[in-house]
Design an enzyme around this catalytic site. Structure first.
Site, PDB file in Angstrom:
ATOM      1  N   HIS A 269       0.742  -1.167   0.028  1.00 58.09           N
ATOM      2  CA  HIS A 269      -0.098  -0.238   0.161  1.00 58.09           C
ATOM      3  C   HIS A 269       1.041   1.244   0.249  1.00 58.09           C
ATOM      4  CE1 HIS A 269      -4.305  -0.985   1.203  1.00 58.09           C
ATOM      5  NE2 HIS A 269      -3.714  -1.938   0.610  1.00 58.09           N
TER       6      HIS A 269
ATOM      7  N   GLU B 240      -6.095  -0.537  -6.281  1.00 54.05           N
ATOM      8  CA  GLU B 240      -7.087   0.404  -5.606  1.00 54.05           C
ATOM      9  C   GLU B 240      -6.840   1.938  -5.563  1.00 54.05           C
ATOM     10  OE1 GLU B 240      -5.509  -1.536  -2.599  1.00 54.05           O
ATOM     11  OE2 GLU B 240      -6.746  -3.443  -2.853  1.00 54.05           O
TER      12      GLU B 240
END
Length: 319
Positions: A38, A107
């Site tokens: 991330h 994402e």
């Protein structure tokens, strides 16, 4: 018997601590470890987001037997596919063949930092094209590629493990399942749905099936529910939502009405060993071959790993 893994969750732990946790997870008897990738944490309360590939490289060097998986990396925006192949090959060499490259369509939270985030159909097309570059590079081939989304005038990897790095693909529905099967990739999912496994098999998929389940173990169930709410209340929004929101403050706003009690209804919280075993068994009963556990709460990892070694892993082996 289902292979039980441990999650190096970069959103809730610093890089040095994550490597220490990998070493301890190996000693505790976990069958593998997965590492999230991330740029942002889901929520500001989680407080971390180190570069996953530095963590994976250090963990590969610091451990001796523990298989490692990126869970998952998007090879289309923050990283060019050729660079992803090089990163994976290097970790494969450093781990002496213990690494699996887990990939996904990404994402908005993580990919928007380098440009506009594509719509879902385009993201899947980009992922499929990325695999057309990554897989031959990992097989030692020289790649020349001119596609709709990526250019590779000429690329070859010079440091490769003895066997090509295996690949997994994150799935959530028929399109991504067909993509995984078409590329002979393992299945990666975070929902204990037998339908995903069945559709994967129907599409010709025959690789491992990786799942992941979050729990919050601790001596006080109410405190665990509070921690799970603070750190993980975003989890039940669903991937149609999670893939689209661009910032931790978006997830905070979307979960403003979620209570600790609501979280505790969905996440196993507290000291009850049988409850945690049951949470994992949802995945094993659905047909997943490998299940990675998330212990929610960065500060509780050492105590959790002790609990896992002495109680949870033996109980899961006997279940």
């Amino acid at each position: 018997m289902t292979n039980i893994g441990y999650t190096l969750m970069t959103e809730q732990r610093g890089p040095r601590e994550l490597v220490d946790d990998a070493v301890r997870a190996e000693a505790a008897g976990f069958g593998f470890a997965v590492c999230s990738d991330h740029f942002y944490p889901w929520l500001a309360e989680q407080g971390h987001a180190p570069f996953a590939w530095s963590v994976l490289g250090a963990a590969a060097h610091a451990t001796e037997r523990l298989p490692l998986v990126s869970f998952v990396t998007c090879p289309t925006m923050r990283y060019h596919p050729a660079v992803v192949a090089q990163m994976a090959a290097t970790v494969g060499v450093m781990s002496q063949g213990r690494f699996t490259l887990g990939l996904g369509a990404g994402e908005n939270l993580n990919e928007h930092v380098v440009g506009a985030y594509p719509q879902a159909v385009q993201r899947h097309a980009m992922l499929s094209e990325a695999l057309e570059i990554i897989q031959p590079l990992l097989a030692g081939e020289v790649v020349h590629h001119l596609g709709e989304y990526f250019e590779v005038p000429e690329a070859r990897l010079w440091d490769l493990p003895a066997e090509p790095v295996p690949i997994g693909v994150a799935v959530s529905g028929p399109s991504s399942i067909r993509l995984a099967a078409r590329h002979d990739a393992a299945l990666i999912a975070v929902a204990p749905e037998r339908e995903l496994i069945e559709q994967y098999a129907d599409a010709g998929g025959s690789g491992p099936r990786y799942g992941q389940v979050a729990i919050c173990w601790g001596p006080d169930a109410d405190e665990c529910a509070r921690i799970a709410h603070d750190q993980f209340r975003w989890f039940d929004l669903g991937w149609a939502v999670n893939a689209e929101m661009p910032h931790p403050r978006s997830f905070a706003a979307a979960t403003a009405s979620v209570t600790p009690e609501m979280v505790a209804e969905k996440i196993s919280c507290g000291p009850d060993l049988d409850k945690h075993v049951a949470a994992v068994k949802q995945f094993t009963d659905a047909g997943f071959t490998d299940v990675a556990l998330i212990q929610i709460g960065g500060d509780s990892q050492r105590d959790f790993l002790d609990f896992a070694e002495k109680q949870l892993l033996p109980a899961l082996a006997a279940a």
